[in-house]
Design a protein around this motif. Structure first.
Motif, PDB file in Angstrom:
ATOM      1  N   ILE A  74       0.897  -1.106   0.015  1.00 48.18           N
ATOM      2  CA  ILE A  74      -0.120  -0.013   0.058  1.00 48.18           C
ATOM      3  C   ILE A  74       0.886   1.182  -0.011  1.00 48.18           C
ATOM      4  O   ILE A  74       1.938   1.456   0.728  1.00 48.18           O
ATOM      5  N   ILE A  89       0.582   5.065   0.741  1.00 53.05           N
ATOM      6  CA  ILE A  89      -0.168   6.415   1.278  1.00 53.05           C
ATOM      7  C   ILE A  89       0.155   7.706   0.818  1.00 53.05           C
ATOM      8  O   ILE A  89       1.460   7.898   1.047  1.00 53.05           O
ATOM      9  N   ILE A 139      -3.887   4.945  -0.926  1.00 57.41           N
ATOM     10  CA  ILE A 139      -4.578   5.668   0.088  1.00 57.41           C
ATOM     11  C   ILE A 139      -4.404   7.110   0.134  1.00 57.41           C
ATOM     12  O   ILE A 139      -3.145   7.445   0.314  1.00 57.41           O
ATOM     13  N   SER A 140      -5.639   8.062   0.000  1.00 61.33           N
ATOM     14  CA  SER A 140      -5.229   9.260   0.495  1.00 61.33           C
ATOM     15  C   SER A 140      -5.195   9.323   1.915  1.00 61.33           C
ATOM     16  O   SER A 140      -6.521   8.843   2.520  1.00 61.33           O
ATOM     17  N   GLY A 141      -4.367   9.673   2.695  1.00 61.34           N
ATOM     18  CA  GLY A 141      -4.386   9.838   3.951  1.00 61.34           C
ATOM     19  C   GLY A 141      -5.089  11.079   4.972  1.00 61.34           C
ATOM     20  O   GLY A 141      -5.759  11.739   4.202  1.00 61.34           O
ATOM     21  N   ARG A 168      -7.958   2.891  -5.391  1.00 61.78           N
ATOM     22  CA  ARG A 168      -7.561   3.854  -4.282  1.00 61.78           C
ATOM     23  C   ARG A 168      -8.888   4.021  -3.382  1.00 61.78           C
ATOM     24  O   ARG A 168     -10.069   3.881  -3.912  1.00 61.78           O
ATOM     25  N   ILE A 169      -8.488   4.602  -2.246  1.00 60.12           N
ATOM     26  CA  ILE A 169      -9.678   4.651  -1.229  1.00 60.12           C
ATOM     27  C   ILE A 169      -9.073   5.912  -0.541  1.00 60.12           C
ATOM     28  O   ILE A 169      -7.855   6.398  -0.467  1.00 60.12           O
ATOM     29  N   ALA A 170      -9.655   6.379   0.650  1.00 62.03           N
ATOM     30  CA  ALA A 170      -9.148   7.606   1.450  1.00 62.03           C
ATOM     31  C   ALA A 170      -9.604   7.206   2.714  1.00 62.03           C
ATOM     32  O   ALA A 170     -10.604   6.594   3.018  1.00 62.03           O
ATOM     33  N   TYR A 171      -8.735   7.850   3.719  1.00 65.79           N
ATOM     34  CA  TYR A 171      -8.911   7.409   5.030  1.00 65.79           C
ATOM     35  C   TYR A 171      -8.572   8.844   5.827  1.00 65.79           C
ATOM     36  O   TYR A 171      -7.524   9.039   5.806  1.00 65.79           O
ATOM     37  N   TYR A 190     -12.706   6.885  -7.019  1.00 68.54           N
ATOM     38  CA  TYR A 190     -12.145   6.008  -5.250  1.00 68.54           C
ATOM     39  C   TYR A 190     -13.448   4.938  -5.262  1.00 68.54           C
ATOM     40  O   TYR A 190     -14.693   5.153  -5.658  1.00 68.54           O
ATOM     41  N   VAL A 246     -11.820   0.750   7.158  1.00 70.89           N
ATOM     42  CA  VAL A 246     -10.784   0.671   6.662  1.00 70.89           C
ATOM     43  C   VAL A 246     -10.322  -0.889   6.148  1.00 70.89           C
ATOM     44  O   VAL A 246     -10.396  -1.114   5.105  1.00 70.89           O
ATOM     45  N   ILE A 253     -10.502  -1.884   2.004  1.00 70.11           N
ATOM     46  CA  ILE A 253      -9.452  -2.434   1.420  1.00 70.11           C
ATOM     47  C   ILE A 253      -9.768  -3.580   0.736  1.00 70.11           C
ATOM     48  O   ILE A 253      -9.226  -4.126  -0.417  1.00 70.11           O
TER      49      ILE A 253
END
Length: 366
Positions: free
Chosen positions: A3, A5, A114-116, A143-146, A171, A357, A361
């Motif tokens: 991954i 970030i 991941i956009s952190g 891609r995801i955001a957290y 996303y 999360v 994922i």
């Protein structure tokens, strides 16, 4: 899973560095291989930092500030070195990519992006770039955001909103830090979830950075990233005198440097946590000042803010506190926080965020 970030971690800002560490550490504990992408930061001269009207310092204040800077030069340099050491010891950072071309050559190394956390999506921030919405990725890259934050409650620029929508549509899951962020994204007809800031994922992690008391005398800690009204200084002094406390301030702006409080210019990220942990009271207008006060179960109060922008930020802090059923807290006038009650809510919110999360994922990997 390997991954990458993308978040802020390079500055000498305690919350920024610790949130990057927290998200990386949590994902590593889940069995993933994780790196923080080190990309060239684009400085946007049109940022709100250049638009906000501030009271110009007097000649005497300029001289005083210069003298303080000279006297504290060694401590300021020490702080820079301590941040470098923290990043070297605790962060897994990719090699430096100074261009999109150099970065694109390495994209196949990662299975998920991941956009952190932090204000990486604040369009008025001086280093804002659509890179933090992963605009350089091919369409098929998951891609995801957290915990990402817009840092503002509203975005009026329709052009930037259109560009954001184009990227956010790619996303598979978007988790943002504030409810206002959820509303911004929903306004673009895109689903989003509210999650806790990454530092909450490491609630049990912070204890390893807590050591002996930094001062023999009991103290209250003032952590103010933006300026506050002069009347707040008088409230701090009155509170400290009433409770026989020394006042310690982490000077992040000119106002903090020029007051008569004890100043700590050279704290490491670990030292920052230790000062909060041993404080009798934390007084702050910082998001992470509030977050770590809650995580370390400290009594705290909110500073006022000297600008319209600052007051809007204070309202966002109150919104964060309401998640944990903590109301607005004035210096010297707030009831003691019942952490037995608050911790139950914190644990539930952490569990919800961890579920987000894991499911995000899993979905991205399908």
């Amino acid at each position: 899973m390997k991954i990458a970030i993308l978040t802020f971690f390079e500055s000498e800002n305690y919350g920024t560095v610790l949130q990057a560490y927290a998200l990386q550490k949590y994902l590593q504990a889940q069995g993933h291989t994780v790196e923080l992408l080190h990309i060239k930061r684009m400085v946007n001269g049109q940022s709100s930092h250049y638009k906000v009207k501030k009271k110009a310092p007097t000649f005497l204040e300029k001289v005083q500030y210069k003298v303080v800077s000279i006297l504290q030069k060694k401590n300021i340099q020490s702080k820079t070195e301590k941040f470098k050491n923290f990043r070297k010891e605790y962060l897994c950072v990719s090699k430096y990519y100074d261009s999109e071309e150099a970065l694109k050559e390495q994209l196949e190394d990662y299975e998920l992006f991941i956009s952190g956390g932090d204000q990486i999506w604040n369009p008025y921030h001086k280093v804002f770039s659509l890179h933090y919405m992963l605009d350089f990725l091919p369409e098929d890259k998951p891609r995801i955001a957290y915990g990402s934050s817009f840092g503002v409650a509203h975005i009026d620029d329709l052009s930037i909103l259109s560009k954001m929508k184009e990227q956010l549509n790619k996303y598979t899951a978007i988790g943002v830090r504030e409810q206002s962020g959820v509303e911004i994204i929903k306004g673009l007809s895109i689903p989003a979830s509210r999650v806790l800031d990454p530092v909450f994922l490491g609630k049990e992690e912070w204890s390893k950075f807590i050591g002996e008391r930094p001062l023999k005398k009991k103290y209250c800690l003032v952590y103010a990233l933006i300026e506050y009204p002069e009347e707040e200084k008088r409230k701090i002094l009155a509170y400290a005198k009433k409770n026989d406390l020394e006042v310690v301030i982490l000077p992040y702006n000119r106002q903090n440097c020029l007051n008569g409080f004890k100043k700590e210019f050279g704290l490491s990220p670990q030292g920052f946590l230790n000062y909060i942990a041993h404080a009798e009271q934390v007084i702050t207008n910082s998001f992470h000042g509030v977050a770590f006060s809650i995580l370390l179960e400290k009594q705290f109060a909110l500073l006022g803010c000297a600008s319209e922008e600052g007051m809007a930020k204070r309202e966002r802090l109150i919104d964060v506190m309401k998640q944990f059923e903590i109301e607005d807290r004035e210096i010297g006038a707030a009831e003691e926080i019942d952490y037995q009650k608050v911790n139950k809510i914190v644990r539930n919110r952490i569990a919800d965020s961890e579920t987000y999360v894991k499911e995000a994922i899993k979905k991205a990997g399908e």
